[in-house]
Structures are given as C-alpha cells and as structure tokens.
Design a protein around this motif. Structure first.
Motif, PDB file in Angstrom:
ATOM      1  N   ALA A 114       0.979  -1.166   0.062  1.00 45.83           N
ATOM      2  CA  ALA A 114      -0.162  -0.050  -0.027  1.00 45.83           C
ATOM      3  C   ALA A 114       0.858   1.364  -0.064  1.00 45.83           C
ATOM      4  O   ALA A 114       2.076   0.930   0.535  1.00 45.83           O
ATOM      5  N   LEU A 115       0.370   2.323  -0.336  1.00 41.17           N
ATOM      6  CA  LEU A 115       1.229   3.490  -0.474  1.00 41.17           C
ATOM      7  C   LEU A 115       0.293   4.813   0.385  1.00 41.17           C
ATOM      8  O   LEU A 115      -0.842   4.824   0.281  1.00 41.17           O
ATOM      9  N   ALA A 116       1.246   5.542   0.877  1.00 41.98           N
ATOM     10  CA  ALA A 116       0.688   6.584   1.596  1.00 41.98           C
ATOM     11  C   ALA A 116       1.615   7.779   1.128  1.00 41.98           C
ATOM     12  O   ALA A 116       3.001   7.701   0.789  1.00 41.98           O
ATOM     13  N   THR A 117       1.132   9.092   1.271  1.00 46.21           N
ATOM     14  CA  THR A 117       2.118  10.186   0.926  1.00 46.21           C
ATOM     15  C   THR A 117       3.110  10.637   2.178  1.00 46.21           C
ATOM     16  O   THR A 117       3.743  11.367   2.056  1.00 46.21           O
ATOM     17  N   THR A 118       2.743  10.172   3.463  1.00 45.41           N
ATOM     18  CA  THR A 118       3.422  10.378   4.563  1.00 45.41           C
ATOM     19  C   THR A 118       3.503   9.088   5.469  1.00 45.41           C
ATOM     20  O   THR A 118       2.645   8.282   5.149  1.00 45.41           O
ATOM     21  N   ALA A 119       4.363   9.254   6.414  1.00 47.83           N
ATOM     22  CA  ALA A 119       4.265   8.103   7.373  1.00 47.83           C
ATOM     23  C   ALA A 119       2.942   7.942   8.093  1.00 47.83           C
ATOM     24  O   ALA A 119       2.448   9.067   8.233  1.00 47.83           O
ATOM     25  N   VAL A 120       2.675   6.789   8.466  1.00 49.04           N
ATOM     26  CA  VAL A 120       1.203   6.711   9.014  1.00 49.04           C
ATOM     27  C   VAL A 120       1.499   6.182  10.596  1.00 49.04           C
ATOM     28  O   VAL A 120       2.243   5.162  10.663  1.00 49.04           O
ATOM     29  N   GLU A 121       0.713   7.091  11.547  1.00 46.92           N
ATOM     30  CA  GLU A 121       1.043   6.769  13.018  1.00 46.92           C
ATOM     31  C   GLU A 121      -0.300   6.106  13.062  1.00 46.92           C
ATOM     32  O   GLU A 121      -1.390   6.314  12.670  1.00 46.92           O
ATOM     33  N   ASN A 122      -0.169   5.264  14.462  1.00 45.32           N
ATOM     34  CA  ASN A 122      -1.372   4.678  15.082  1.00 45.32           C
ATOM     35  C   ASN A 122      -2.175   3.632  14.169  1.00 45.32           C
ATOM     36  O   ASN A 122      -3.182   3.665  13.880  1.00 45.32           O
ATOM     37  N   VAL A 123      -1.178   2.811  13.356  1.00 44.31           N
ATOM     38  CA  VAL A 123      -1.641   1.943  12.656  1.00 44.31           C
ATOM     39  C   VAL A 123      -0.848   0.524  13.019  1.00 44.31           C
ATOM     40  O   VAL A 123       0.372   0.528  13.354  1.00 44.31           O
ATOM     41  N   SER A 124      -1.458  -0.488  12.747  1.00 43.90           N
ATOM     42  CA  SER A 124      -0.505  -1.875  12.880  1.00 43.90           C
ATOM     43  C   SER A 124       0.174  -2.330  11.962  1.00 43.90           C
ATOM     44  O   SER A 124       1.160  -2.981  12.575  1.00 43.90           O
ATOM     45  N   ILE A 125       0.464  -1.696  10.724  1.00 41.03           N
ATOM     46  CA  ILE A 125       1.358  -2.141   9.984  1.00 41.03           C
ATOM     47  C   ILE A 125       2.641  -1.294  10.293  1.00 41.03           C
ATOM     48  O   ILE A 125       2.787   0.076  10.268  1.00 41.03           O
ATOM     49  N   ARG A 126       3.602  -2.037  10.707  1.00 42.91           N
ATOM     50  CA  ARG A 126       4.983  -1.532  11.287  1.00 42.91           C
ATOM     51  C   ARG A 126       5.951  -1.309   9.852  1.00 42.91           C
ATOM     52  O   ARG A 126       7.012  -0.516  10.166  1.00 42.91           O
ATOM     53  N   ASN A 127       6.000  -2.046   9.210  1.00 39.50           N
ATOM     54  CA  ASN A 127       6.770  -1.960   7.607  1.00 39.50           C
ATOM     55  C   ASN A 127       6.496  -0.678   7.022  1.00 39.50           C
ATOM     56  O   ASN A 127       5.365  -0.925   6.152  1.00 39.50           O
ATOM     57  N   GLN A 128       7.112   0.301   7.237  1.00 40.54           N
ATOM     58  CA  GLN A 128       6.977   1.454   6.373  1.00 40.54           C
ATOM     59  C   GLN A 128       8.139   2.065   5.910  1.00 40.54           C
ATOM     60  O   GLN A 128       9.051   2.448   6.545  1.00 40.54           O
ATOM     61  N   LEU A 129       8.487   1.873   4.628  1.00 38.44           N
ATOM     62  CA  LEU A 129       9.657   2.085   3.817  1.00 38.44           C
ATOM     63  C   LEU A 129       9.374   3.397   2.917  1.00 38.44           C
ATOM     64  O   LEU A 129       8.795   3.489   2.030  1.00 38.44           O
ATOM     65  N   PRO A 130      10.152   4.708   3.308  1.00 39.35           N
ATOM     66  CA  PRO A 130       9.928   5.745   2.398  1.00 39.35           C
ATOM     67  C   PRO A 130      10.680   5.537   1.146  1.00 39.35           C
ATOM     68  O   PRO A 130      11.796   5.119   1.108  1.00 39.35           O
ATOM     69  N   GLY A 131      10.098   6.374   0.253  1.00 37.58           N
ATOM     70  CA  GLY A 131      10.801   6.462  -0.970  1.00 37.58           C
ATOM     71  C   GLY A 131      10.326   7.314  -1.986  1.00 37.58           C
ATOM     72  O   GLY A 131       9.539   8.363  -1.419  1.00 37.58           O
ATOM     73  N   THR A 132      10.755   7.360  -3.463  1.00 40.69           N
ATOM     74  CA  THR A 132      10.232   8.253  -4.200  1.00 40.69           C
ATOM     75  C   THR A 132       9.645   7.346  -5.535  1.00 40.69           C
ATOM     76  O   THR A 132      10.405   6.418  -5.749  1.00 40.69           O
TER      77      THR A 132
END
Length: 139
Positions: free
Chosen positions: A65-83
């Motif tokens: 899944a993609l988001a435009t910013t880091a997501v807080e208060n979510v159970s998904i712990r794997n969050q990799l920033p990119g372009t």
C-alpha cells in the motif's frame, strides 16, 4: 528459480522471535532499513533462519500500500519511505514503481487511489507492508 513476485530485496536476519506457531523475523535490508516478516515457526526451522543469515524479502506487488506520509497509530509496522519512479495506469488499476534506499518496490493499487494521492514521478511516498504479507527465501 524464477518468481512472478516483483519485489525481491536482499537483507540479513537480525533477530528471530519464535512463537508456538508463528515467528517474527526482523531483517536489515541492504539499504539499512529494518523490515519484519511474520512466518511460520516451521519455515524458520526449514530455512535455518538465525541472526546473520542472508535472505531475500519477497512481497507481492498487490500487498504494497502507499501513503504520501508516514502513518501513525496503525498496526502496519513496515513503512519504507521512497520516491515514485513511474506510474502506469490502466482502466481500473495502476502499477507504481518506487525507489527505496537499496532497491525498488512495485505497488499495484487502484487507478483512482493513484490519482487521489497525486502520484507522479518524483512524488514522495511511504510503502506500507503488513508483516504477514512478507515471505523470506534463502539462497
């Protein structure tokens, strides 16, 4: 063996937290990011996973899944920033190529979501991946 899974990132196991049926395996990716996979305890044994083991992290593009910013208060712990490198759209779906430190990821999302997020080459995004949707392979 060739695989249809587009997302294959090299890494090294840093910790294995065993459970009765499942285990949490933390992997340091080649780019320095940490990612956690939840796999069966049987797979940990069969793959002989322990700290220091080299692995390939495998993620189906439909599970990113993609988001435009880091997501807080979510159970998904794997969050990799990119372009965003490229967005290819069809009637209903979009394929989004994302550069992350040390590699690339492909996310398949709806065309409408890609439009709503304003995704275009150069856009900053965060790839979100549930630990249960990550597979590990050894050489």
């Amino acid at each position: 063996m060739n695989l249809s899974i587009r997302n294959q990132l090299a890494g090294t196991v840093t910790t294995v937290t065993p459970g009765e049926v499942m285990a949490a395996v933390k992997v340091r990716l080649a780019g320095g990011q940490d990612i956690t996979a939840a796999i069966t305890a049987e797979a940990v044994d069969e793959l002989d996973l322990a700290p220091g083991a080299s692995v390939h992290v495998l993620i189906k593009s439909t599970e990113v899944a993609l988001a435009t910013t880091a997501v807080e208060n979510v159970s998904i712990r794997n969050q990799l920033p990119g372009t965003v490198d490229r967005v290819s759209t069809g009637g209903a779906m979009a394929s989004v190529k994302v550069s992350v430190v040390g590699g690339t990821l492909t996310a398949v999302i709806t065309r409408i979501a890609a439009e709503d997020l304003g995704l275009a080459p150069g856009s900053s995004v965060v790839a979100l991946i549930k630990s249960t949707e990550i597979s590990l392979a050894t050489a």
